[in-house]
Design a protein around this motif. Structure first.
Motif, PDB file in Angstrom:
ATOM      1  N   PRO A 161       0.802  -1.230   0.000  1.00 38.71           N
ATOM      2  CA  PRO A 161       0.000   0.000   0.000  1.00 38.71           C
ATOM      3  C   PRO A 161       0.833   1.277   0.000  1.00 38.71           C
ATOM      4  O   PRO A 161       2.065   1.235   0.089  1.00 38.71           O
ATOM      5  CB  PRO A 161      -0.807  -0.117   1.296  1.00 38.71           C
ATOM      6  N   TYR A 162       0.125   2.404  -0.052  1.00 31.92           N
ATOM      7  CA  TYR A 162       0.806   3.697  -0.092  1.00 31.92           C
ATOM      8  C   TYR A 162       1.428   4.008   1.267  1.00 31.92           C
ATOM      9  O   TYR A 162       1.159   3.346   2.274  1.00 31.92           O
ATOM     10  CB  TYR A 162      -0.171   4.781  -0.552  1.00 31.92           C
ATOM     11  N   LEU A 163       2.272   5.021   1.325  1.00 28.28           N
ATOM     12  CA  LEU A 163       3.093   5.287   2.505  1.00 28.28           C
ATOM     13  C   LEU A 163       2.263   5.595   3.746  1.00 28.28           C
ATOM     14  O   LEU A 163       2.670   5.263   4.867  1.00 28.28           O
ATOM     15  CB  LEU A 163       4.067   6.437   2.215  1.00 28.28           C
ATOM     16  N   GLY A 164       1.093   6.216   3.583  1.00 29.52           N
ATOM     17  CA  GLY A 164       0.263   6.531   4.734  1.00 29.52           C
ATOM     18  C   GLY A 164      -0.153   5.314   5.532  1.00 29.52           C
ATOM     19  O   GLY A 164      -0.375   5.395   6.746  1.00 29.52           O
ATOM     20  N   HIS A 165      -0.269   4.166   4.870  1.00 31.39           N
ATOM     21  CA  HIS A 165      -0.594   2.918   5.561  1.00 31.39           C
ATOM     22  C   HIS A 165       0.496   2.584   6.578  1.00 31.39           C
ATOM     23  O   HIS A 165       0.207   2.159   7.703  1.00 31.39           O
ATOM     24  CB  HIS A 165      -0.714   1.808   4.520  1.00 31.39           C
ATOM     25  N   PHE A 166       1.748   2.802   6.197  1.00 35.21           N
ATOM     26  CA  PHE A 166       2.872   2.502   7.087  1.00 35.21           C
ATOM     27  C   PHE A 166       3.029   3.576   8.161  1.00 35.21           C
ATOM     28  O   PHE A 166       3.537   3.283   9.249  1.00 35.21           O
ATOM     29  CB  PHE A 166       4.141   2.318   6.268  1.00 35.21           C
ATOM     30  N   SER A 187      -6.678   0.630  24.526  1.00 42.32           N
ATOM     31  CA  SER A 187      -7.072   1.874  25.195  1.00 42.32           C
ATOM     32  C   SER A 187      -7.229   3.021  24.209  1.00 42.32           C
ATOM     33  O   SER A 187      -7.826   4.049  24.522  1.00 42.32           O
ATOM     34  CB  SER A 187      -6.033   2.260  26.258  1.00 42.32           C
ATOM     35  N   PHE A 188      -6.698   2.834  22.995  1.00 42.55           N
ATOM     36  CA  PHE A 188      -6.720   3.897  21.980  1.00 42.55           C
ATOM     37  C   PHE A 188      -6.853   3.218  20.619  1.00 42.55           C
ATOM     38  O   PHE A 188      -6.084   2.304  20.304  1.00 42.55           O
ATOM     39  CB  PHE A 188      -5.425   4.710  22.055  1.00 42.55           C
ATOM     40  N   TYR A 189      -7.826   3.663  19.833  1.00 44.15           N
ATOM     41  CA  TYR A 189      -7.967   3.153  18.466  1.00 44.15           C
ATOM     42  C   TYR A 189      -7.665   4.273  17.490  1.00 44.15           C
ATOM     43  O   TYR A 189      -8.238   5.361  17.561  1.00 44.15           O
ATOM     44  CB  TYR A 189      -9.372   2.605  18.209  1.00 44.15           C
ATOM     45  N   LEU A 190      -6.747   4.001  16.555  1.00 46.22           N
ATOM     46  CA  LEU A 190      -6.301   5.007  15.592  1.00 46.22           C
ATOM     47  C   LEU A 190      -6.730   4.596  14.194  1.00 46.22           C
ATOM     48  O   LEU A 190      -6.498   3.466  13.758  1.00 46.22           O
ATOM     49  CB  LEU A 190      -4.775   5.141  15.654  1.00 46.22           C
ATOM     50  N   ASN A 191      -7.346   5.542  13.463  1.00 37.38           N
ATOM     51  CA  ASN A 191      -7.907   5.263  12.140  1.00 37.38           C
ATOM     52  C   ASN A 191      -7.538   6.389  11.179  1.00 37.38           C
ATOM     53  O   ASN A 191      -7.336   7.534  11.607  1.00 37.38           O
ATOM     54  CB  ASN A 191      -9.439   5.167  12.246  1.00 37.38           C
ATOM     55  N   PRO A 192      -7.480   6.126   9.881  1.00 33.09           N
ATOM     56  CA  PRO A 192      -7.314   7.227   8.923  1.00 33.09           C
ATOM     57  C   PRO A 192      -8.512   8.168   9.000  1.00 33.09           C
ATOM     58  O   PRO A 192      -9.627   7.748   9.341  1.00 33.09           O
ATOM     59  CB  PRO A 192      -7.255   6.525   7.568  1.00 33.09           C
ATOM     60  N   PRO A 193      -8.349   9.435   8.669  1.00 32.01           N
ATOM     61  CA  PRO A 193      -9.445  10.405   8.798  1.00 32.01           C
ATOM     62  C   PRO A 193     -10.628  10.112   7.887  1.00 32.01           C
ATOM     63  O   PRO A 193     -11.747  10.541   8.170  1.00 32.01           O
ATOM     64  CB  PRO A 193      -8.799  11.747   8.459  1.00 32.01           C
ATOM     65  N   GLY A 194     -10.415   9.362   6.819  1.00 37.69           N
ATOM     66  CA  GLY A 194     -11.513   9.051   5.914  1.00 37.69           C
ATOM     67  C   GLY A 194     -12.613   8.217   6.556  1.00 37.69           C
ATOM     68  O   GLY A 194     -13.728   8.159   6.043  1.00 37.69           O
ATOM     69  N   GLY A 196      -9.017   8.174  17.863  1.00 39.29           N
ATOM     70  CA  GLY A 196      -8.242   9.223  17.219  1.00 39.29           C
ATOM     71  C   GLY A 196      -8.088   8.943  15.732  1.00 39.29           C
ATOM     72  O   GLY A 196      -8.304   7.817  15.265  1.00 39.29           O
ATOM     73  N   PHE A 197      -7.724   9.986  14.995  1.00 39.46           N
ATOM     74  CA  PHE A 197      -7.543   9.863  13.546  1.00 39.46           C
ATOM     75  C   PHE A 197      -6.172  10.408  13.171  1.00 39.46           C
ATOM     76  O   PHE A 197      -5.725  11.414  13.722  1.00 39.46           O
ATOM     77  CB  PHE A 197      -8.642  10.623  12.807  1.00 39.46           C
ATOM     78  N   MET A 198      -5.518   9.738  12.241  1.00 38.28           N
ATOM     79  CA  MET A 198      -4.187  10.168  11.834  1.00 38.28           C
ATOM     80  C   MET A 198      -4.190  10.696  10.412  1.00 38.28           C
ATOM     81  O   MET A 198      -4.520   9.978   9.467  1.00 38.28           O
ATOM     82  CB  MET A 198      -3.177   9.032  11.950  1.00 38.28           C
ATOM     83  N   GLN A 199      -3.834  11.942  10.287  1.00 43.11           N
ATOM     84  CA  GLN A 199      -3.690  12.571   8.970  1.00 43.11           C
ATOM     85  C   GLN A 199      -2.240  12.445   8.521  1.00 43.11           C
ATOM     86  O   GLN A 199      -1.321  12.750   9.281  1.00 43.11           O
ATOM     87  CB  GLN A 199      -4.078  14.042   9.051  1.00 43.11           C
ATOM     88  N   PHE A 200      -2.052  12.002   7.290  1.00 42.65           N
ATOM     89  CA  PHE A 200      -0.709  11.883   6.734  1.00 42.65           C
ATOM     90  C   PHE A 200      -0.590  12.829   5.552  1.00 42.65           C
ATOM     91  O   PHE A 200      -1.294  12.685   4.551  1.00 42.65           O
ATOM     92  CB  PHE A 200      -0.431  10.442   6.301  1.00 42.65           C
ATOM     93  N   ASP A 201       0.297  13.798   5.674  1.00 42.50           N
ATOM     94  CA  ASP A 201       0.477  14.796   4.617  1.00 42.50           C
ATOM     95  C   ASP A 201       1.205  14.188   3.416  1.00 42.50           C
ATOM     96  O   ASP A 201       2.049  13.292   3.573  1.00 42.50           O
ATOM     97  CB  ASP A 201       1.289  15.984   5.134  1.00 42.50           C
ATOM     98  N   LEU A 225       0.466   4.825   9.662  1.00 38.87           N
ATOM     99  CA  LEU A 225      -0.488   4.348  10.663  1.00 38.87           C
ATOM    100  C   LEU A 225       0.134   3.209  11.476  1.00 38.87           C
ATOM    101  O   LEU A 225       0.018   3.174  12.711  1.00 38.87           O
ATOM    102  CB  LEU A 225      -1.775   3.889   9.986  1.00 38.87           C
ATOM    103  N   ILE A 226       0.795   2.271  10.817  1.00 40.28           N
ATOM    104  CA  ILE A 226       1.478   1.185  11.524  1.00 40.28           C
ATOM    105  C   ILE A 226       2.512   1.752  12.491  1.00 40.28           C
ATOM    106  O   ILE A 226       2.620   1.311  13.648  1.00 40.28           O
ATOM    107  CB  ILE A 226       2.147   0.222  10.524  1.00 40.28           C
ATOM    108  N   ALA A 227       3.268   2.749  12.033  1.00 37.44           N
ATOM    109  CA  ALA A 227       4.332   3.321  12.855  1.00 37.44           C
ATOM    110  C   ALA A 227       3.804   4.008  14.099  1.00 37.44           C
ATOM    111  O   ALA A 227       4.552   4.175  15.079  1.00 37.44           O
ATOM    112  CB  ALA A 227       5.156   4.310  12.025  1.00 37.44           C
TER     113      ALA A 227
END
Length: 239
Positions: free
Chosen positions: A12-17, A167-174, A192-197, A19-21
């Motif tokens: 996948p594209y870099l934003g996927h990684f 305790s924390f779930y992180l998802n892409p903003p979409g 929470g949501f993670m935006q990747f520029d 999120l993993i990071a």
């Protein structure tokens, strides 16, 4: 524990990684209906003339009638040859061509079945190892979770998070519109949501194309540079 849950995408594209990071545990979400012609069975790299080109994983049973974990690759060796063939134009142009070819070969070498999920997970693991990113993952269909009651797309993440003790779930903003904050809050889970520029990089003699497979990013950038970008271009937003 900060948890991420995503479908198994093909390089996948870099934003996927990114999120993993930014998560501590990762769940490969393979229990829902399979979606043909999605990022699970294809991605994009630079075309040798202009624009981009698909790299594909032909399946023996691509259908909405199966669950994702039931998808099977038609011919792993032919897929490997096809993917590597669509990368050959990077040779003598991209500084990390040989490293990426080795990464792709390590991915296919590690696959012991025709499972699309296994292929894609091995791809994620190979990229994370190359970038020296921790990748503590589980495959959802192998966890024995109680998920039969889920009746909406937004219900999977809070149920999995609760059963795994996140305790924390992180998802892409979409995915923001999918979720009800209370589904997480009642179990003490922060959402929470993670935006990747967008990360732009030099691809001379080609014209840069945004959002391509991580393979393209790795062709032109060192692992150290990519790790820096995964940090500097990521922003965690409150729900």
């Amino acid at each position: 524990m900060r948890l991420g849950i995503m479908q198994p995408y093909f390089f996948p594209y870099l934003g996927h990684f990114a999120l993993i990071a930014h998560t501590e545990r990762w769940v490969v979400f393979d229990v829902s209906q399979y979606t043909p012609k999605s990022w699970m069975s294809r991605n994009r790299v630079l075309h040798p003339q202009a624009g981009w080109n698909y790299i594909n994983v032909p399946l023996a049973n691509s259908s909405i009638a199966i669950a994702t974990h039931e998808a099977r690759v038609q011919d792993l060796q032919k897929t490997r040859i096809s993917v590597l063939g669509k990368l050959t134009h990077y040779r003598r142009k991209a500084p990390f061509y040989e490293q990426v070819v080795q990464l792709v070969n390590r991915t296919f070498d590690a696959v012991a079945s025709e499972s699309l999920v296994e292929l894609n997970v091995q791809g994620l693991a190979a990229v994370c190892a190359y970038l020296e990113l921790p990748f503590d993952y589980s495959v959802c269909s192998e966890l024995g979770l109680e998920l039969q009651h889920i009746d909406s797309p937004g219900g999977w993440a809070p149920a999995i998070s609760q059963q795994l003790g996140a305790s924390f779930y992180l998802n892409p903003p979409g995915g923001r519109d999918l979720f009800d904050l209370q589904d997480f809050a009642r179990n003490g889970i922060q959402l929470g949501f993670m935006q990747f520029d967008e990360f732009r990089y030099d691809t001379v003699p080609y014209t840069f194309e945004p959002g391509l497979s991580v393979l393209d990013v790795l062709m032109w950038n060192s692992p150290q540079k990519v790790r820096e970008v995964l940090s500097s271009h990521s922003h965690i937003l409150d729900a």
